[in-house]
Design a protein around this motif. Structure first.
Motif, short mmCIF file in Angstrom:
data_model
loop_
_atom_site.label_atom_id
_atom_site.label_comp_id
_atom_site.label_asym_id
_atom_site.label_seq_id
_atom_site.Cartn_x
_atom_site.Cartn_y
_atom_site.Cartn_z
N UNK A 74 0.84 -1.20 0.00
CA UNK A 74 0.00 0.00 0.00
C UNK A 74 0.88 1.26 0.00
N UNK A 75 1.91 1.27 0.82
CA UNK A 75 2.81 2.42 0.87
C UNK A 75 3.55 2.64 -0.44
N UNK A 76 3.98 1.54 -1.06
CA UNK A 76 4.69 1.64 -2.34
C UNK A 76 3.78 2.18 -3.44
N UNK A 77 2.54 1.66 -3.52
CA UNK A 77 1.60 2.15 -4.53
C UNK A 77 1.25 3.62 -4.31
N UNK A 78 1.07 4.00 -3.05
CA UNK A 78 0.76 5.40 -2.76
C UNK A 78 1.94 6.30 -3.12
N UNK A 79 3.16 5.83 -2.87
CA UNK A 79 4.33 6.65 -3.20
C UNK A 79 4.50 6.79 -4.72
N UNK A 80 4.09 5.79 -5.48
CA UNK A 80 4.13 5.90 -6.93
C UNK A 80 3.11 6.93 -7.41
N UNK B 17 0.40 3.62 8.66
CA UNK B 17 -0.21 4.86 9.18
C UNK B 17 -1.32 5.33 8.24
N UNK B 18 -1.13 5.16 6.94
CA UNK B 18 -2.18 5.50 5.99
C UNK B 18 -3.42 4.66 6.19
N UNK B 19 -3.25 3.40 6.54
CA UNK B 19 -4.40 2.54 6.83
C UNK B 19 -5.15 3.04 8.06
N UNK B 20 -4.42 3.52 9.05
CA UNK B 20 -5.08 4.07 10.24
C UNK B 20 -5.87 5.32 9.88
N UNK B 21 -5.31 6.18 9.04
CA UNK B 21 -6.00 7.39 8.61
C UNK B 21 -7.23 7.04 7.78
N UNK C 181 -11.55 -4.20 -0.31
CA UNK C 181 -12.04 -2.98 0.33
C UNK C 181 -11.02 -2.46 1.34
N UNK C 182 -10.44 -3.36 2.11
CA UNK C 182 -9.44 -2.97 3.11
C UNK C 182 -8.21 -2.38 2.44
N UNK C 183 -7.78 -2.98 1.34
CA UNK C 183 -6.62 -2.46 0.61
C UNK C 183 -6.93 -1.09 0.01
N UNK C 184 -8.12 -0.91 -0.53
CA UNK C 184 -8.49 0.36 -1.14
C UNK C 184 -8.57 1.48 -0.10
N UNK C 185 -9.19 1.22 1.03
CA UNK C 185 -9.29 2.23 2.08
C UNK C 185 -7.90 2.56 2.63
N UNK C 186 -7.07 1.55 2.80
CA UNK C 186 -5.71 1.78 3.28
C UNK C 186 -4.90 2.57 2.26
N UNK C 187 -5.09 2.28 0.98
CA UNK C 187 -4.39 3.00 -0.09
C UNK C 187 -4.79 4.48 -0.11
N UNK C 188 -6.07 4.75 -0.01
CA UNK C 188 -6.55 6.14 -0.01
C UNK C 188 -6.00 6.88 1.20
N UNK C 189 -5.97 6.22 2.34
CA UNK C 189 -5.40 6.84 3.54
C UNK C 189 -3.92 7.14 3.38
N UNK C 190 -3.18 6.24 2.73
CA UNK C 190 -1.75 6.46 2.50
C UNK C 190 -1.52 7.60 1.53
N UNK C 191 -2.36 7.72 0.50
CA UNK C 191 -2.24 8.84 -0.43
C UNK C 191 -2.53 10.16 0.29
N UNK C 192 -3.53 10.18 1.15
CA UNK C 192 -3.84 11.38 1.93
C UNK C 192 -2.66 11.74 2.84
N UNK C 193 -2.06 10.73 3.47
CA UNK C 193 -0.91 10.98 4.33
C UNK C 193 0.25 11.58 3.54
N UNK C 194 0.56 11.02 2.38
CA UNK C 194 1.65 11.56 1.56
C UNK C 194 1.33 12.96 1.04
#
Length: 85
Positions: free
Chosen positions: A13-19, A38-42, A60-73
């Protein structure tokens, strides 16, 4: 075993968000894991759905975690540079 899956999905999730946020060259594997977790928590806080932190490994869990990681970045980029890429 659950810890290993948690770290792997956090890294993914962190790698995809960083891309998506174009910060992949600036961070390593450990920072990708931290961003993913941390993005998953957000994401869980904002959307209230299952995340990779709640032992629910599904799309669904991966998608919500990914969106949270993008928001964090995006927040980190805003604080660092004064603008979101």
């Amino acid at each position: 075993m659950n810890l290993i899956l948690w770290l792997l999905f956090g890294a993914l999730v962190g790698w995809l968000a960083s891309i998506v946020m174009r910060t992949d060259g600036q961070q390593g594997a450990v920072l990708n894991i931290v961003i993913g977790i941390i993005g998953a928590m957000i994401g869980g806080f904002l959307f209230g759905g299952p995340t990779i932190n709640s032992s629910s490994f599904n799309l669904t869990a991966l998608l919500i975690s990914f969106v949270g990681a993008v928001i964090l970045l995006a927040i980190v980029n805003l604080v660092r540079r004064g603008s979101v890429r």
